[in-house]
Scaffold this active site. Structure first.
Site, PDB file in Angstrom:
ATOM      1  N   ARG A 116       1.394  77.606 -43.063  1.00 39.57           N
ATOM      2  CA  ARG A 116       0.409  77.217 -42.052  1.00 39.57           C
ATOM      3  C   ARG A 116       0.439  78.237 -40.918  1.00 39.57           C
ATOM      4  O   ARG A 116       1.516  78.659 -40.478  1.00 39.57           O
ATOM      5  CB  ARG A 116       0.713  75.822 -41.510  1.00 39.57           C
ATOM      6  CG  ARG A 116       0.833  74.763 -42.601  1.00 39.57           C
ATOM      7  CD  ARG A 116       0.772  73.358 -42.076  1.00 39.57           C
ATOM      8  NE  ARG A 116       1.808  73.038 -41.123  1.00 39.57           N
ATOM      9  CZ  ARG A 116       2.005  71.812 -40.622  1.00 39.57           C
ATOM     10  NH1 ARG A 116       1.222  70.818 -41.003  1.00 39.57           N
ATOM     11  NH2 ARG A 116       2.961  71.587 -39.746  1.00 39.57           N
ATOM     12  N   LYS A 166      -7.544  59.183 -57.049  1.00 38.18           N
ATOM     13  CA  LYS A 166      -7.738  59.760 -55.718  1.00 38.18           C
ATOM     14  C   LYS A 166      -7.675  61.282 -55.781  1.00 38.18           C
ATOM     15  O   LYS A 166      -6.786  61.844 -56.429  1.00 38.18           O
ATOM     16  CB  LYS A 166      -6.672  59.235 -54.760  1.00 38.18           C
ATOM     17  CG  LYS A 166      -6.735  59.781 -53.342  1.00 38.18           C
ATOM     18  CD  LYS A 166      -5.679  59.110 -52.481  1.00 38.18           C
ATOM     19  CE  LYS A 166      -5.632  59.716 -51.093  1.00 38.18           C
ATOM     20  NZ  LYS A 166      -5.060  61.095 -51.109  1.00 38.18           N
ATOM     21  N   ASP A 176     -11.749  59.227 -48.328  1.00 37.85           N
ATOM     22  CA  ASP A 176     -10.462  59.378 -47.656  1.00 37.85           C
ATOM     23  C   ASP A 176     -10.452  60.706 -46.899  1.00 37.85           C
ATOM     24  O   ASP A 176     -10.612  61.767 -47.499  1.00 37.85           O
ATOM     25  CB  ASP A 176      -9.330  59.369 -48.696  1.00 37.85           C
ATOM     26  CG  ASP A 176      -7.992  59.760 -48.097  1.00 37.85           C
ATOM     27  OD1 ASP A 176      -7.401  58.928 -47.389  1.00 37.85           O
ATOM     28  OD2 ASP A 176      -7.549  60.899 -48.344  1.00 37.85           O
ATOM     29  N   GLY A 177     -10.287  60.627 -45.568  1.00 38.73           N
ATOM     30  CA  GLY A 177     -10.166  61.850 -44.789  1.00 38.73           C
ATOM     31  C   GLY A 177     -11.167  61.952 -43.663  1.00 38.73           C
ATOM     32  O   GLY A 177     -12.369  61.825 -43.876  1.00 38.73           O
ATOM     33  N   GLY A 178     -10.663  62.166 -42.459  1.00 35.07           N
ATOM     34  CA  GLY A 178     -11.535  62.390 -41.313  1.00 35.07           C
ATOM     35  C   GLY A 178     -11.960  61.142 -40.576  1.00 35.07           C
ATOM     36  O   GLY A 178     -12.625  61.231 -39.542  1.00 35.07           O
ATOM     37  N   ARG A 186     -11.637  58.491 -38.057  1.00 33.76           N
ATOM     38  CA  ARG A 186     -10.828  58.305 -36.851  1.00 33.76           C
ATOM     39  C   ARG A 186     -11.325  57.161 -35.963  1.00 33.76           C
ATOM     40  O   ARG A 186     -10.662  56.779 -35.016  1.00 33.76           O
ATOM     41  CB  ARG A 186     -10.820  59.587 -36.013  1.00 33.76           C
ATOM     42  CG  ARG A 186     -10.163  60.784 -36.682  1.00 33.76           C
ATOM     43  CD  ARG A 186      -8.675  60.569 -36.833  1.00 33.76           C
ATOM     44  NE  ARG A 186      -8.016  61.771 -37.323  1.00 33.76           N
ATOM     45  CZ  ARG A 186      -7.880  62.094 -38.593  1.00 33.76           C
ATOM     46  NH1 ARG A 186      -8.372  61.278 -39.518  1.00 33.76           N
ATOM     47  NH2 ARG A 186      -7.276  63.200 -38.961  1.00 33.76           N
ATOM     48  N   HIS A 229      -6.939  65.307 -49.759  1.00 34.77           N
ATOM     49  CA  HIS A 229      -5.554  65.080 -49.324  1.00 34.77           C
ATOM     50  C   HIS A 229      -5.392  65.349 -47.833  1.00 34.77           C
ATOM     51  O   HIS A 229      -4.376  65.889 -47.382  1.00 34.77           O
ATOM     52  CB  HIS A 229      -4.586  65.938 -50.135  1.00 34.77           C
ATOM     53  CG  HIS A 229      -3.257  65.278 -50.372  1.00 34.77           C
ATOM     54  ND1 HIS A 229      -3.037  64.421 -51.427  1.00 34.77           N
ATOM     55  CD2 HIS A 229      -2.085  65.308 -49.691  1.00 34.77           C
ATOM     56  CE1 HIS A 229      -1.792  63.982 -51.393  1.00 34.77           C
ATOM     57  NE2 HIS A 229      -1.190  64.499 -50.342  1.00 34.77           N
ATOM     58  N   GLN A 276       0.555  53.569 -54.952  1.00 37.80           N
ATOM     59  CA  GLN A 276       0.094  54.930 -55.248  1.00 37.80           C
ATOM     60  C   GLN A 276       1.139  55.680 -56.051  1.00 37.80           C
ATOM     61  O   GLN A 276       2.340  55.592 -55.784  1.00 37.80           O
ATOM     62  CB  GLN A 276      -0.206  55.676 -53.939  1.00 37.80           C
ATOM     63  CG  GLN A 276      -0.648  57.103 -54.099  1.00 37.80           C
ATOM     64  CD  GLN A 276       0.517  58.085 -54.105  1.00 37.80           C
ATOM     65  OE1 GLN A 276       1.614  57.764 -53.682  1.00 37.80           O
ATOM     66  NE2 GLN A 276       0.266  59.279 -54.614  1.00 37.80           N
TER      67      GLN A 276
END
Length: 333
Positions: A165, A254, A309-311, A313, A278, A128
């Site tokens: 955050r 990506k 890509d993402g979430g 599990r 991301h 990457q």
């Protein structure tokens, strides 16, 4: 720990919170600003259910498929994640685990282990890259990755500058000098098993990025590499097409979450795209990849390999993404 095996990612996360120093664990928690995108990455899967058939089901079930030219045991690839120095073996350990399960691995250019070390542990490595540095630097990194055994390139374009955050961000040192070690000593000593792993390995956590090193130079620190990325001009679509022309194998872009961008990725000659925000560590409010997937698959599913890509599990979430992709233009793997 009596049994190192764990049932789900949630169990692993609870163990990590108990084992890691607070600042180390805090650095692993996803999200930016209010955490809307990181939360929706999970919620989107929960809102999509199943309607299974009851009879005439196949007697044999096979999960094996092909991703970016690699035959893999299931429709999963390890997504590139930077600075895995929370364990002495870092990305090498992940590479070994992936190889053990017949999976390909994406290695971040911001990894704590070199492409040479990781490719030696797994022969299905995708390197990457960020658009960081000038074109000669980018070509050098690709050539080094190829020489080490990388079989594909992942270009990540969905990274943005750090955002505050609401739950706070941990302090991350640039390097582990004496002053830093004194400051972090209470945290490290509060997690003796984690600290003992590094004592046994004979070295401290490495906060450098060896894959970002210039020829003949020392590996820059994470923040040194991050500064190089910050100072680099943003790429154009023409730049992306140029970069694709420098690599003669699988090439994935990506960070796609829009249909018009997906079409431009196809025009650039990429062989694959990853629908991604991301991990929610980007501009907060970007859509969950699962929500963006149907429109993108409708538009370009017949023209390019699509990954999400993402979430993800657990296994049923893989089934949801594969099924949703197949229902909107791209054949199932």
């Amino acid at each position: 720990m009596g049994n190192a095996w764990f049932e789900t990612v949630a169990v692993a996360q609870r163990r990590a919170e108990k084992r890691l120093p607070a600042s180390v664990y805090g650095a692993l928690i996803a999200g930016a600003e209010k955490g809307l995108s990181s939360a929706d990455n999970l919620t989107a899967f929960d809102q999509l259910g199943f309607a299974p058939h009851m009879a005439n089901l196949p007697r044999e079930r096979h999960m094996a498929t092909t991703i970016l030219g690699h035959e893999v045991s299931m429709p999963v690839v390890i997504s590139p994640t930077g600075v895995q120095a929370v364990h002495p073996d870092g990305e090498v350990a992940v590479a070994r685990a992936a190889a053990n399960r017949g999976l390909a691995m994406g290695l971040s250019s911001f990894a704590s282990k070199s492409i040479e070390e990781v490719a030696a542990a797994n022969d299905k490595v995708l390197f990457q890259m960020y658009w960081a540095g000038d074109k000669d630097t980018l070509v050098h990194r690709m050539e080094r990755a190829k020489a080490a055994g990388a079989t594909g390139i992942i270009v990540t374009l969905d990274w943005s500058f750090s955002n505050g955050r609401d739950w706070g961000s941990p302090w991350i040192p640039e390097k582990l000098d004496l002053k830093t070690m004194v400051k972090l000593a209470p945290q490290a000593l509060s997690r003796p098993r984690w600290f003992w792993d590094f004592v046994k390995s004979g070295h401290l956590p490495d906060l450098t990025t060896p894959n970002m090193a210039a020829p003949g130079a020392k590996a820059p620190t994470f923040f040194g590499a991050y500064y190089e990325w910050m100072q680099s001009a943003l790429p154009t679509w023409e730049d992306l097409a140029w970069l694709r022309a420098q690599w003669d194998g699988p090439f994935m872009v990506k960070g796609v979450c829009r249909v018009d961008d997906a079409k431009r990725v196809v025009d650039c000659g990429a062989t694959a795209l990853s629908v991604s925000n991301h991990g929610g560590n980007n501009l907060d409010g970007t859509p969950s990849p699962l929500r963006a997937l149907p429109a993108i698959a409708d538009a370009v599913g017949g023209d390019i390999e699509i990954l999400l890509d993402g979430g993800v599990r657990r296994q049923p979430r893989c089934l949801r993404s594969v099924g949703l992709r197949a229902a909107h233009g791209e054949p199932p793997p």
